[in-house]
Motif scaffolding. Structure first.
Motif, PDB file in Angstrom:
ATOM      1  N   LEU A  44       0.852  -1.186   0.000  1.00 37.53           N
ATOM      2  CA  LEU A  44       0.000   0.000   0.000  1.00 37.53           C
ATOM      3  C   LEU A  44       0.884   1.231   0.000  1.00 37.53           C
ATOM      4  CD1 LEU A  44      -2.802   1.355   0.303  1.00 37.53           C
ATOM      5  CD2 LEU A  44      -2.504   1.141   2.778  1.00 37.53           C
ATOM      6  N   ASN A  45       0.715   2.079  -1.003  1.00 42.27           N
ATOM      7  CA  ASN A  45       1.489   3.320  -1.095  1.00 42.27           C
ATOM      8  C   ASN A  45       0.513   4.489  -1.087  1.00 42.27           C
ATOM      9  OD1 ASN A  45       3.215   5.425  -1.607  1.00 42.27           O
ATOM     10  ND2 ASN A  45       4.195   4.466  -3.370  1.00 42.27           N
ATOM     11  N   LEU A  46       0.606   5.319  -0.041  1.00 47.15           N
ATOM     12  CA  LEU A  46      -0.246   6.497   0.087  1.00 47.15           C
ATOM     13  C   LEU A  46       0.581   7.784   0.089  1.00 47.15           C
ATOM     14  CD1 LEU A  46      -2.579   5.176   2.946  1.00 47.15           C
ATOM     15  CD2 LEU A  46      -3.015   5.151   0.493  1.00 47.15           C
ATOM     16  N   SER A  47       1.829   7.703  -0.314  1.00 40.39           N
ATOM     17  CA  SER A  47       2.710   8.867  -0.256  1.00 40.39           C
ATOM     18  C   SER A  47       2.262   9.976  -1.201  1.00 40.39           C
ATOM     19  CB  SER A  47       4.154   8.466  -0.549  1.00 40.39           C
ATOM     20  OG  SER A  47       4.282   7.940  -1.841  1.00 40.39           O
ATOM     21  N   ALA A  48       2.386  11.201  -0.738  1.00 41.57           N
ATOM     22  CA  ALA A  48       2.057  12.401  -1.518  1.00 41.57           C
ATOM     23  C   ALA A  48       0.654  12.339  -2.110  1.00 41.57           C
ATOM     24  CB  ALA A  48       3.098  12.636  -2.607  1.00 41.57           C
ATOM     25  N   ALA A  49      -0.298  11.812  -1.336  1.00 40.07           N
ATOM     26  CA  ALA A  49      -1.667  11.673  -1.829  1.00 40.07           C
ATOM     27  C   ALA A  49      -2.619  12.679  -1.185  1.00 40.07           C
ATOM     28  CB  ALA A  49      -2.176  10.253  -1.589  1.00 40.07           C
TER      29      ALA A  49
END
Length: 65
Positions: A44-49
């Protein structure tokens, strides 16, 4: 680029194991708690969202053994 709210229909994707929502504009909405219910999710990647608020405790359910 995606934005707005994340739909609960993601729960219908029973075999989803990779979800990258990085670099989207969710305009300060909270991270949905239901993401922690995606049983097969391993990445799960939520970076810079542009999410705001606390990280839901239920996301701890995603840790693999």
């Amino acid at each position: 680029m995606f934005g707005g709210e994340i739909s609960h229909s993601l729960l219908d994707l029973k075999y989803l194991n990779y979800l990258d929502l990085s670099m989207n504009n969710f305009k300060g909405t909270k991270i949905p708690k239901f993401i922690g219910s995606l049983e097969r999710l391993r990445y799960l990647n939520l970076s810079a969202a542009s999410f705001s608020g606390w990280i839901p405790q239920k996301l701890g359910n995603l840790a693999s053994c």
